[in-house]
Structure formats: C-alpha cells, structure tokens
Design a protein around this motif. Structure first.
Motif, PDB file in Angstrom:
ATOM      1  N   THR A 225       0.835  -1.208   0.000  1.00  0.00           N
ATOM      2  CA  THR A 225       0.000   0.000   0.000  1.00  0.00           C
ATOM      3  C   THR A 225       0.864   1.249   0.000  1.00  0.00           C
ATOM      4  OG1 THR A 225      -0.150  -0.196   2.410  1.00  0.00           O
ATOM      5  CG2 THR A 225      -2.001  -1.065   1.110  1.00  0.00           C
ATOM      6  N   VAL A 226       1.914   1.226   0.835  1.00  0.00           N
ATOM      7  CA  VAL A 226       2.870   2.338   0.887  1.00  0.00           C
ATOM      8  C   VAL A 226       4.279   1.763   0.966  1.00  0.00           C
ATOM      9  CG1 VAL A 226       1.262   3.959   1.992  1.00  0.00           C
ATOM     10  CG2 VAL A 226       2.749   2.510   3.418  1.00  0.00           C
ATOM     11  N   ASN A 227       5.267   2.567   0.578  1.00  0.00           N
ATOM     12  CA  ASN A 227       6.651   2.122   0.665  1.00  0.00           C
ATOM     13  C   ASN A 227       7.249   2.463   2.024  1.00  0.00           C
ATOM     14  OD1 ASN A 227       7.334   4.882   0.597  1.00  0.00           O
ATOM     15  ND2 ASN A 227       7.836   4.853  -1.581  1.00  0.00           N
ATOM     16  N   GLU A 228       8.544   2.270   2.163  1.00  0.00           N
ATOM     17  CA  GLU A 228       9.210   2.494   3.451  1.00  0.00           C
ATOM     18  C   GLU A 228       9.135   3.943   3.915  1.00  0.00           C
ATOM     19  OE1 GLU A 228      10.485   1.009   0.840  1.00  0.00           O
ATOM     20  OE2 GLU A 228      11.560  -0.845   1.356  1.00  0.00           O
ATOM     21  N   LYS A 229       8.888   4.856   2.977  1.00  0.00           N
ATOM     22  CA  LYS A 229       8.775   6.281   3.328  1.00  0.00           C
ATOM     23  C   LYS A 229       7.316   6.710   3.479  1.00  0.00           C
ATOM     24  CE  LYS A 229      13.078   7.496   0.945  1.00  0.00           C
ATOM     25  NZ  LYS A 229      13.698   8.336  -0.126  1.00  0.00           N
ATOM     26  N   ASP A 230       6.408   5.732   3.525  1.00  0.00           N
ATOM     27  CA  ASP A 230       4.973   5.981   3.646  1.00  0.00           C
ATOM     28  C   ASP A 230       4.408   6.739   2.444  1.00  0.00           C
ATOM     29  OD1 ASP A 230       4.598   4.579   6.005  1.00  0.00           O
ATOM     30  OD2 ASP A 230       5.014   6.316   7.268  1.00  0.00           O
ATOM     31  N   SER A 391       0.939  -2.599   8.713  1.00  0.00           N
ATOM     32  CA  SER A 391       1.401  -1.558   7.797  1.00  0.00           C
ATOM     33  C   SER A 391       2.307  -2.102   6.702  1.00  0.00           C
ATOM     34  CB  SER A 391       2.171  -0.498   8.590  1.00  0.00           C
ATOM     35  OG  SER A 391       3.213  -1.103   9.345  1.00  0.00           O
ATOM     36  N   GLY A 392       2.615  -3.395   6.733  1.00  0.00           N
ATOM     37  CA  GLY A 392       3.537  -3.950   5.758  1.00  0.00           C
ATOM     38  C   GLY A 392       4.934  -3.420   5.972  1.00  0.00           C
ATOM     39  N   ILE A 393       5.514  -2.760   4.937  1.00  0.00           N
ATOM     40  CA  ILE A 393       6.850  -2.170   5.063  1.00  0.00           C
ATOM     41  C   ILE A 393       6.775  -0.701   5.459  1.00  0.00           C
ATOM     42  CG2 ILE A 393       7.932  -3.791   3.461  1.00  0.00           C
ATOM     43  CD1 ILE A 393       7.738  -1.634   1.292  1.00  0.00           C
ATOM     44  N   GLY A 394       5.559  -0.182   5.621  1.00  0.00           N
ATOM     45  CA  GLY A 394       5.384   1.205   6.028  1.00  0.00           C
ATOM     46  C   GLY A 394       5.408   1.358   7.535  1.00  0.00           C
ATOM     47  N   THR A 395       5.084   2.556   7.983  1.00  0.00           N
ATOM     48  CA  THR A 395       5.091   2.879   9.408  1.00  0.00           C
ATOM     49  C   THR A 395       3.774   2.470  10.054  1.00  0.00           C
ATOM     50  OG1 THR A 395       6.512   4.775   8.973  1.00  0.00           O
ATOM     51  CG2 THR A 395       5.352   4.739  11.081  1.00  0.00           C
ATOM     52  N   LYS A 399      -2.528   6.076  10.354  1.00  0.00           N
ATOM     53  CA  LYS A 399      -2.853   6.004   8.932  1.00  0.00           C
ATOM     54  C   LYS A 399      -2.952   4.557   8.462  1.00  0.00           C
ATOM     55  CE  LYS A 399      -0.775  10.502   7.965  1.00  0.00           C
ATOM     56  NZ  LYS A 399       0.321  11.252   7.288  1.00  0.00           N
ATOM     57  N   ALA A 400      -1.985   3.737   8.855  1.00  0.00           N
ATOM     58  CA  ALA A 400      -2.028   2.325   8.480  1.00  0.00           C
ATOM     59  C   ALA A 400      -3.237   1.636   9.108  1.00  0.00           C
ATOM     60  CB  ALA A 400      -0.744   1.628   8.909  1.00  0.00           C
ATOM     61  N   ALA A 401      -3.548   1.999  10.332  1.00  0.00           N
ATOM     62  CA  ALA A 401      -4.712   1.419  11.012  1.00  0.00           C
ATOM     63  C   ALA A 401      -5.994   1.795  10.284  1.00  0.00           C
ATOM     64  CB  ALA A 401      -4.762   1.897  12.461  1.00  0.00           C
ATOM     65  N   ILE A 437      -5.806   9.248   2.986  1.00  0.00           N
ATOM     66  CA  ILE A 437      -5.346   8.917   4.337  1.00  0.00           C
ATOM     67  C   ILE A 437      -3.924   9.397   4.578  1.00  0.00           C
ATOM     68  CG2 ILE A 437      -4.765   7.000   5.880  1.00  0.00           C
ATOM     69  CD1 ILE A 437      -7.030   5.411   4.487  1.00  0.00           C
ATOM     70  N   TYR A 438      -3.058   9.236   3.586  1.00  0.00           N
ATOM     71  CA  TYR A 438      -1.620   9.528   3.755  1.00  0.00           C
ATOM     72  C   TYR A 438      -1.247  10.925   3.243  1.00  0.00           C
ATOM     73  CZ  TYR A 438      -0.411   4.791   5.210  1.00  0.00           C
ATOM     74  OH  TYR A 438      -0.303   3.603   5.909  1.00  0.00           O
ATOM     75  N   ARG A 439      -2.148  11.853   3.221  1.00  0.00           N
ATOM     76  CA  ARG A 439      -1.828  13.192   2.734  1.00  0.00           C
ATOM     77  C   ARG A 439      -1.034  13.972   3.767  1.00  0.00           C
ATOM     78  NH1 ARG A 439      -8.172  15.007   2.700  1.00  0.00           N
ATOM     79  NH2 ARG A 439      -8.564  14.830   4.935  1.00  0.00           N
TER      80      ARG A 439
END
Length: 439
Positions: A225-230, A391-395, A399-401, A437-439
């Motif tokens: 959904t998002v990368n390591e930098k969210d 969150s997978g590889i994200g934070t 937001k992930a929740a 969500i990730y804005r």
C-alpha cells in the motif's frame, strides 16, 4: 453484559477444570496474592466496562470469564464485560473514543489503539513489566501497539490464520503435501474445483480473514500500500500481478465469498461445503468437540501460507491488542487487569482453553503446552513471529490502522475479482483512498 463474581467463578469451576484451567479457590487465591503485590492497585470503588470480540472457542471464553471473575474478587473492581463481532469492535471503540464515554477498556483487532492515539492510556509501565518478566515481545506485536517509544495498548495475543484443509480432498487433487508456492497453490485450487471439493476465502468485509489472506497475496507479489517512506505505492505492476493471480484463485472458489464475514467460511467448512480456506484453528476445534464431526476433524489439517514471488513469508496475522481509554476514572484498575491477564498462572491456562486459537506475543510462552498437546496445533504457534505488522513495510500508526479498518485492500481485490472494476480502476480507487489517508 456480564457481571462477574467469586460465586460465579466457583460455580463454573467444574466445567473449567475439565479443560485444565486454574479454577475455583486456587485461581482466587492466586489472584488475591497477585493483587497484594502488583505494581498497580485498583482505585477504591473501581468499575470497568470492557468490550471484547466474541469468542470462537467456548473454552477460551470460559477461561477469560474465570480470569475476570478472579480479578474482581481479588481487587474489588466491578467488571462489566460484553462482546461484539469482529466487524463491530472498531466502530464501537471509535464511538467511545469520540464521545469520551461508554467504555474503559477495549480488546480489539489489528492496530486498533493507533486509530485514536490521543485518547488512550499509555501502557509503557505495563509493557515494560511484562516484557522483562516474560522474555520480551515479538516484533510485529510490539510495533502494532507502539507510537514512538509509547505503548498505546498491550498486544495480548495473536489470532493466527493458517491454511485449513481436508486432506482427503487435497490428496485426491494430486497434492500429497500442501503447496509451498503461489503457482502450485493455484493449481491445487483448480483441481479442487474440478473435483467438486472447492476452496473459498472471504472477499467481504471480514476484518480478520479477508484482510489476512488478501494482504498476504498483495505482499507476496512484492506489492505494498505504501513504501518504506509511507508514500502511496499501491498502483504498480506488482499490484496488477497480484490482482490477476487473485482473480484466477477466485474463479476456483465456492460461490458467495464476496459477501462472507469472519464466520462464513467456518460455517461452510463445518457443513461439508468447503475443503480449503484460511482461518484460525476454530474450525478444527469445533469439529473436534462435535461428536457428529469426528470424521471431518480427522480429515482436517493445517499448513503455512505458500510463499509468493517475493520469496519469503508475507503473512498478516490478526493481532489482538487491548487498550484503556485515558478518560477512564480508574486507570490503575485498568492497568492491573491488563497485566493480570498475561501473568503465567493465567496466560498459559488461557492458551490451553483457546486450544491454539490464540498465540503468544511474549516469547516466554513459546513453550506453552498447547503447542504439543495436538500435532495439528503446532503450525499456529508460529503466527506471532511470522507475521508482518499491518502496515507492511510502512510505518505502523493511525494512517495504516485506518487503511486496514476501511478495507481498502480488501475492496480493491473484491472489485476486480467480481468484475465491478478493471485492474486499472481497482488500483486507482485504492490509490485515491490511500492518498486521502496519507496526505
């Protein structure tokens, strides 16, 4: 809503003793001694309203109720406990968080405490006390409940979902061993369908089952959904491949999976309509404890998730965190109750009662007897260590929740598999929602 007393605990002792629980006077005596020496002393006149998810294994519920009754008797804390379905836990906890009333404690799913980090009671002292005493926390469990250095809740357990299948059906399909990779798994599902012994996995808003298996498919293709930098990364060639693979699986499924909730596959499997699914051990436990399902229980086996093109496990298991709201009038009682739940004298017997449905998040409990009591339980012991955070590889965070709670990944796959959207449209819709969500 249930009110627990010492009398109800003692009256229930006979039934619980049959499952190996510490019951009756023995449990009460332990609780009383614990309350006298515990770091947290319940406030005089404390009253806790506790919401938990509805039980799937009756003996687990019995063990939990006995624990609650003992805590009440030992500390004088009034305990009002009620249960909600998986689907209703998060909305009702959110109402309490927004209104500042209605609940003191909520035992929920995935990253529930991250949904309202400013509304929860910090549990740093409880986490430190338990972690030091019981060998530390598993990695994903800790990440699920932490925001920076603060513990927003305590990861009481994991509810691992693994492959549950009828061995007679997979053998007939030509798979003497359960597949270990995605291509073989698809071929097995095709063969199961051809033999009228189909697989089926939830594509509806099933908080545990659908989120679990669809994130596994997504992550297994190295799609996120998002990368390591969210940064939102859902719209990718890897996601497109995951969608194509999932649709091929879906075409082998039993009809009706787009409307399934977390109990639908249990019912279909136990009714003899379903031969392979992803679930907690509750299906097997239900079959074992039903004299009319003896043959089904003997034919039921469990296996780890097959591994996708990424080349390593990509499981999303269901963490079950407990939180206390910071507007509770009884914070010490809330902390004491949470710590009491995870003490060895309670927790190992509770795991026994759950019969493999709950898995440890504290490393010391890896040696709990439940994992050797039945060889078919053993797979589930690995859930807390194999899972990635939600969150997978994200934070891990609010937001992930929110992305999990809003079923963004589930709806993306369901829209494509059912033909509601093409691949580009399904990915674009998920991307739009995630960017909001990730804005």
């Amino acid at each position: 809503m249930q009110d627990f007393t010492r009398r109800s605990l003692l009256q229930g002792g006979t039934a619980l003793a049959a499952t190996g629980m510490l019951t009756g006077p023995a449990l009460f005596d332990f609780a009383r001694a614990w309350a006298q020496s515990a770091p947290w002393k319940a406030e005089p006149g404390a009253k806790l309203t506790v919401m938990r998810w509805k039980r799937f294994v009756p003996a687990e519920d019995d063990a939990f109720n006995a624990m609650v009754a003992a805590f009440k008797a030992a500390t004088g804390t009034e305990m009002n406990v009620f249960s909600e379905s998986f689907e209703d836990v998060q909305p009702k906890a959110s109402v309490a968080a927004n209104t500042g009333s209605g609940l003191d404690v909520a035992w929920g799913l995935h990253t529930l405490p991250q949904l309202f980090p400013t509304k929860v009671l910090k549990m740093n002292d409880v986490a430190d006390y338990l972690g030091k005493k019981y060998g530390g926390w598993t990695d994903a469990a800790a990440k699920t409940c932490k925001l920076g250095e603060d513990w927003l809740g305590i990861p009481v357990a994991t509810n691992g979902g693994y492959m549950t299948y009828r061995k007679s059906a997979t053998d007939k399909a030509g798979f003497k061993e359960f597949p270990k990779d995605f291509p073989s798994f698809l071929e097995m599902c095709k063969a199961l369908k051809a033999n009228n012994t189909p697989a089926g996995f939830a594509l509806g808003h099933a908080s545990g089952d659908a989120n679990g298996w669809l994130h596994w498919i997504l992550w297994g293709h190295n799609a996120w959904t998002v990368n390591e930098k969210d940064q939102v990364s859902i719209n990718s060639p890897e996601t497109a491949k995951a969608l194509e693979y999932c649709k091929a699986l879906y075409e082998t499924f039993i009809p009706g999976t787009p409307s399934w909730n977390d109990s639908s596959n249990n019912k279909a499997y136990l009714a003899g309509e379903l031969y392979c699914t992803l679930n907690g051990i509750s299906i097997y436990v239900a079959a074992k404890t039903d004299p009319t399902k003896k043959e089904l229980a003997e034919d039921t086996y469990h296996a780890l998730h097959p591994v996708g093109p990424i080349g390593k496990p990509t499981e999303l298991q269901l963490t079950l965190p407990i939180l206390a709201f910071n507007f509770t009038k009884y914070p010490n009682a809330a902390k004491a109750f949470v710590a009491f739940m995870l003490e060895k004298e309670n927790y190992e017997k509770w795991l026994d009662g759950a019969q493999g449905y709950l898995q440890q998040t504290l490393n010391a409990y890896e040696s709990a007897s439940v994992w050797t009591a039945d060889p078919k339980n053993a797979v589930y012991s690995q859930a807390s260590k194999r899972t990635l955070p939600a969150s997978g590889i994200g934070t891990v965070g609010e937001k992930a929740a929110t992305a999990i709670a809003d079923f963004i990944v589930v709806d993306m796959f369901a829209n494509y598999c059912t033909g509601a959207k093409d691949a580009k449209g399904a990915m674009a819709e998920a991307e739009r929602q995630l960017k909001r969500i990730y804005r």
